[in-house]
Design a protein around this motif. Structure first.
Motif, PDB file in Angstrom:
ATOM      1  N   GLU A  20       0.820  -1.211   0.000  1.00  9.55           N
ATOM      2  CA  GLU A  20       0.000   0.000   0.000  1.00  9.55           C
ATOM      3  C   GLU A  20       0.854   1.262   0.000  1.00  9.55           C
ATOM      4  OE1 GLU A  20      -2.712  -0.375   3.263  1.00  9.55           O
ATOM      5  OE2 GLU A  20      -3.876  -1.972   2.289  1.00  9.55           O
ATOM      6  N   ASP A  21       2.114   1.151   0.414  1.00 11.18           N
ATOM      7  CA  ASP A  21       2.998   2.321   0.408  1.00 11.18           C
ATOM      8  C   ASP A  21       3.549   2.630  -0.979  1.00 11.18           C
ATOM      9  OD1 ASP A  21       2.691   2.642   3.122  1.00 11.18           O
ATOM     10  OD2 ASP A  21       4.514   1.521   3.632  1.00 11.18           O
ATOM     11  N   ASP A  22       3.529   1.647  -1.857  1.00 15.54           N
ATOM     12  CA  ASP A  22       4.133   1.786  -3.187  1.00 15.54           C
ATOM     13  C   ASP A  22       3.164   2.369  -4.196  1.00 15.54           C
ATOM     14  OD1 ASP A  22       6.815   1.038  -3.238  1.00 15.54           O
ATOM     15  OD2 ASP A  22       6.325  -1.092  -3.266  1.00 15.54           O
ATOM     16  N   LYS A  23       3.671   3.251  -5.039  1.00 17.93           N
ATOM     17  CA  LYS A  23       2.908   3.619  -6.224  1.00 17.93           C
ATOM     18  C   LYS A  23       3.031   2.469  -7.220  1.00 17.93           C
ATOM     19  CE  LYS A  23       4.938   7.758  -6.521  1.00 17.93           C
ATOM     20  NZ  LYS A  23       5.385   8.165  -5.162  1.00 17.93           N
ATOM     21  N   ILE A  24       1.968   2.191  -7.941  1.00 19.15           N
ATOM     22  CA  ILE A  24       1.910   1.012  -8.801  1.00 19.15           C
ATOM     23  C   ILE A  24       2.990   1.059  -9.879  1.00 19.15           C
ATOM     24  CG2 ILE A  24       0.490  -0.167 -10.538  1.00 19.15           C
ATOM     25  CD1 ILE A  24      -1.928   0.407  -8.774  1.00 19.15           C
ATOM     26  N   LEU A  25       3.216   2.218 -10.479  1.00 14.26           N
ATOM     27  CA  LEU A  25       4.227   2.314 -11.532  1.00 14.26           C
ATOM     28  C   LEU A  25       5.608   1.987 -10.984  1.00 14.26           C
ATOM     29  CD1 LEU A  25       4.710   3.080 -14.532  1.00 14.26           C
ATOM     30  CD2 LEU A  25       5.226   5.383 -13.737  1.00 14.26           C
ATOM     31  N   ALA A  27       6.385   0.161  -8.355  1.00 14.29           N
ATOM     32  CA  ALA A  27       6.450  -1.263  -8.033  1.00 14.29           C
ATOM     33  C   ALA A  27       6.648  -2.095  -9.296  1.00 14.29           C
ATOM     34  CB  ALA A  27       5.180  -1.695  -7.303  1.00 14.29           C
ATOM     35  N   ALA A  28       5.995  -1.696 -10.364  1.00 10.28           N
ATOM     36  CA  ALA A  28       6.142  -2.420 -11.629  1.00 10.28           C
ATOM     37  C   ALA A  28       7.589  -2.340 -12.133  1.00 10.28           C
ATOM     38  CB  ALA A  28       5.185  -1.851 -12.672  1.00 10.28           C
ATOM     39  N   PHE A  29       8.181  -1.148 -12.090  1.00  6.68           N
ATOM     40  CA  PHE A  29       9.570  -0.993 -12.530  1.00  6.68           C
ATOM     41  C   PHE A  29      10.490  -1.946 -11.768  1.00  6.68           C
ATOM     42  CE2 PHE A  29       8.750   3.628 -13.881  1.00  6.68           C
ATOM     43  CZ  PHE A  29       8.644   3.272 -15.215  1.00  6.68           C
ATOM     44  N   ARG A  30      10.326  -2.000 -10.458  1.00  5.14           N
ATOM     45  CA  ARG A  30      11.217  -2.811  -9.632  1.00  5.14           C
ATOM     46  C   ARG A  30      11.075  -4.300  -9.933  1.00  5.14           C
ATOM     47  NH1 ARG A  30       9.695   0.736  -5.513  1.00  5.14           N
ATOM     48  NH2 ARG A  30       8.298  -0.819  -4.625  1.00  5.14           N
ATOM     49  N   GLN A  31       9.910  -4.692 -10.463  1.00  2.00           N
ATOM     50  CA  GLN A  31       9.674  -6.097 -10.760  1.00  2.00           C
ATOM     51  C   GLN A  31       9.865  -6.421 -12.233  1.00  2.00           C
ATOM     52  OE1 GLN A  31       6.174  -7.713  -8.455  1.00  2.00           O
ATOM     53  NE2 GLN A  31       6.115  -5.626  -7.629  1.00  2.00           N
ATOM     54  N   GLY A  32      10.490  -5.488 -12.958  1.00  2.00           N
ATOM     55  CA  GLY A  32      10.817  -5.739 -14.355  1.00  2.00           C
ATOM     56  C   GLY A  32       9.650  -5.619 -15.309  1.00  2.00           C
ATOM     57  N   LEU A  52     -10.727  -2.011 -13.522  1.00  2.00           N
ATOM     58  CA  LEU A  52     -11.802  -2.973 -13.740  1.00  2.00           C
ATOM     59  C   LEU A  52     -12.359  -3.487 -12.422  1.00  2.00           C
ATOM     60  CD1 LEU A  52     -10.228  -5.016 -16.678  1.00  2.00           C
ATOM     61  CD2 LEU A  52     -12.058  -3.314 -16.826  1.00  2.00           C
ATOM     62  N   GLU A  53     -11.466  -3.605 -11.426  1.00  2.00           N
ATOM     63  CA  GLU A  53     -11.893  -4.114 -10.130  1.00  2.00           C
ATOM     64  C   GLU A  53     -10.862  -3.719  -9.083  1.00  2.00           C
ATOM     65  OE1 GLU A  53     -13.230  -8.405  -8.119  1.00  2.00           O
ATOM     66  OE2 GLU A  53     -12.262  -8.328 -10.090  1.00  2.00           O
ATOM     67  N   GLY A  54     -11.339  -3.322  -7.882  1.00  2.00           N
ATOM     68  CA  GLY A  54     -10.430  -3.051  -6.782  1.00  2.00           C
ATOM     69  C   GLY A  54     -10.493  -1.624  -6.282  1.00  2.00           C
ATOM     70  N   ASP A  55      -9.755  -1.371  -5.212  1.00  2.00           N
ATOM     71  CA  ASP A  55      -9.744  -0.072  -4.536  1.00  2.00           C
ATOM     72  C   ASP A  55      -8.395   0.591  -4.728  1.00  2.00           C
ATOM     73  OD1 ASP A  55     -10.098   2.106  -2.896  1.00  2.00           O
ATOM     74  OD2 ASP A  55      -9.928   0.973  -1.024  1.00  2.00           O
ATOM     75  N   LEU A  56      -8.371   1.656  -5.522  1.00  2.00           N
ATOM     76  CA  LEU A  56      -7.159   2.437  -5.771  1.00  2.00           C
ATOM     77  C   LEU A  56      -7.400   3.871  -5.345  1.00  2.00           C
ATOM     78  CD1 LEU A  56      -6.086   1.302  -9.378  1.00  2.00           C
ATOM     79  CD2 LEU A  56      -5.084   0.594  -7.221  1.00  2.00           C
ATOM     80  N   GLN A  57      -6.368   4.511  -4.815  1.00  2.00           N
ATOM     81  CA  GLN A  57      -6.430   5.929  -4.477  1.00  2.00           C
ATOM     82  C   GLN A  57      -5.189   6.617  -5.016  1.00  2.00           C
ATOM     83  OE1 GLN A  57      -7.350   6.665  -0.327  1.00  2.00           O
ATOM     84  NE2 GLN A  57      -8.653   4.850  -0.209  1.00  2.00           N
ATOM     85  N   MET A  58      -5.367   7.857  -5.466  1.00  2.00           N
ATOM     86  CA  MET A  58      -4.259   8.583  -6.075  1.00  2.00           C
ATOM     87  C   MET A  58      -3.740   9.703  -5.182  1.00  2.00           C
ATOM     88  SD  MET A  58      -4.870   8.960 -10.184  1.00  2.00           S
ATOM     89  CE  MET A  58      -6.584   9.486 -10.181  1.00  2.00           C
ATOM     90  N   GLU A  59      -2.418   9.898  -5.227  1.00  2.00           N
ATOM     91  CA  GLU A  59      -1.815  11.098  -4.656  1.00  2.00           C
ATOM     92  C   GLU A  59      -2.146  12.277  -5.575  1.00  2.00           C
ATOM     93  OE1 GLU A  59       2.369  10.653  -4.080  1.00  2.00           O
ATOM     94  OE2 GLU A  59       2.179   8.783  -2.946  1.00  2.00           O
ATOM     95  N   LEU A  78      -1.282   5.521 -13.057  1.00  2.00           N
ATOM     96  CA  LEU A  78      -0.556   4.509 -12.287  1.00  2.00           C
ATOM     97  C   LEU A  78       0.648   5.083 -11.554  1.00  2.00           C
ATOM     98  CD1 LEU A  78      -0.684   1.456 -14.718  1.00  2.00           C
ATOM     99  CD2 LEU A  78      -2.246   2.071 -12.869  1.00  2.00           C
ATOM    100  N   CYS A  79       1.168   6.223 -12.022  1.00  2.00           N
ATOM    101  CA  CYS A  79       2.317   6.836 -11.346  1.00  2.00           C
ATOM    102  C   CYS A  79       1.924   7.485 -10.025  1.00  2.00           C
ATOM    103  CB  CYS A  79       2.982   7.866 -12.252  1.00  2.00           C
ATOM    104  SG  CYS A  79       1.990   9.338 -12.589  1.00  2.00           S
ATOM    105  N   ARG A  80       0.615   7.679  -9.786  1.00  2.00           N
ATOM    106  CA  ARG A  80       0.147   8.312  -8.546  1.00  2.00           C
ATOM    107  C   ARG A  80      -0.737   7.380  -7.724  1.00  2.00           C
ATOM    108  NH1 ARG A  80       3.670  11.546  -7.878  1.00  2.00           N
ATOM    109  NH2 ARG A  80       2.474  12.938  -6.536  1.00  2.00           N
TER     110      ARG A  80
END
Length: 346
Positions: A20-25, A27-32, A52-59, A78-80
């Motif tokens: 939850e602390d990570d921004k999705i973008l 986290a994606a970079f770190r996982q290749g 499509l599904e789920g709870d996301l919040q943006m900075e 995704l960057c926020r």
């Protein structure tokens, strides 16, 4: 410790974990996983996707990049974005070749090798990295401002032929944090930290369409990287390079461009001066805004691959022209990277 959630990306069928602390973008970079991106600051819309599904919040983000109606409908940058449940996200823009085949993000230490003005407000910053730094022509890095957590984004002007010798062309802005470094705070031998590479405006190997490059100001850097790579790989693709400036005094690296052009197929460099051609000795510049000159000279833009870099108004004008010219989006490459807290820009 923050909870971890599972993210699934459609329609590419890729999954990853994110806290939850990570921004999705990030986290994606770190996982290749190399998702489409631009500024990484919520200022452009390159990473815009659909929940499509789920709870996301943006900075904090710019409503120009994702307006209130879009957010209400389910769009997200995704960057926020932070995930607070397992989520399924539809990627609206993606490059299948890059998704899992991009270069891993790395942080390296570099030392300043040279700081040299090339015009009244553009500086060449040359760095020597402690280890070879891998990137693709057209990409950029984040350079951390010493003593802070802040960074600025700059494109490489060099290529992988010198992986430990990088050059950046940087425009100085009055009052800019990085500008102050270039005006005497930074000295040869000083250390800087670089993180990258970022950016999707990379030269696509194996493509055959003619290349049209449009740049202004410090946007010269990634275009030089692309031109140098084309020469080093013996490319036979025709290349035309439009460079926009105000006056002849704002032009630079003309000899280097001529040298590159001598080894490229059908190369043409068009200097576009919006204010004055006085002092343009040995040149035959076009007078006017660079995008107007591109429109006048390029009758078949839809049959070309376009690379853009420069001030945001120039990029926006070029994108409007390309849309009006029916250029397919997958033939247009550009990155927008700006900071919401400074005018340093690119």
């Amino acid at each position: 410790m923050a909870d971890t959630h599972r993210i699934r990306f459609e329609p590419v069928d890729i999954e990853m974990d994110v806290t939850e602390d990570d921004k999705i973008l990030d986290a994606a970079f770190r996982q290749g996983i190399h998702l489409m991106h631009g500024c990484k600051e919520g200022q452009c819309s390159a990473c815009k996707s659909y929940i499509l599904e789920g709870d996301l919040q943006m900075e904090r983000y710019s409503t120009f990049a994702c307006n209130d109606a879009e957010v209400a409908e389910g769009y997200v940058l995704l960057c926020r974005a932070h995930a607070f449940s397992d989520c399924t996200i539809e990627l609206l823009n993606y490059d299948e070749d890059e998704l899992l085949g991009g270069i891993a993000i790395q942080t390296v230490t570099a030392r300043v090798a040279a700081i040299e003005p090339v015009t009244r407000d553009i500086v060449s910053l040359r760095l020597t990295t402690a280890v070879p730094f891998e990137f693709r022509p057209g990409q950029y890095v984040d350079i951390t401002i010493p003593g802070t957590d802040d960074h600025r984004s700059f494109s490489m002007a060099t290529t992988q032929s010198t992986p430990d010798q990088l050059e950046f062309l940087i425009k100085k802005y009055p009052g800019g944090r990085f500008s102050a470094l270039l005006d005497g705070e930074l000295e040869v031998g000083d250390e800087l930290s670089l993180t990258g590479p970022y950016g999707s405006s990379t030269l696509k190997d194996g493509h055959v369409l003619p290349v049209v490059c449009v740049a202004g100001g410090a946007g010269m850097a990634p275009i030089l990287s692309i031109l140098r790579h084309l020469r080093e790989t013996g490319s036979t693709r025709p290349v035309r390079f439009y460079y926009g400036a105000r006056t002849a005094g704002d032009l630079f690296y003309l000899d280097a461009i001529r040298e590159l052009g001598a080894d490229l197929t059908g190369f043409e460099f068009i200097a576009c001066l919006s204010e004055s051609a006085d002092g343009a000795d040995g040149l035959e510049p076009e007078i006017g805004n660079v995008t107007d000159i591109v429109e006048r000279r390029e009758a078949e833009l839809h049959r070309s691959e376009i690379y853009l870099c420069g001030p945001p108004p120039m990029v926006d004008a070029a994108l409007s022209l390309l849309e009006a010219s029916n250029v397919p989006k997958d033939q247009v490459f550009y990155d927008k990277f700006t900071s919401p807290v400074t005018t340093d820009g690119v």
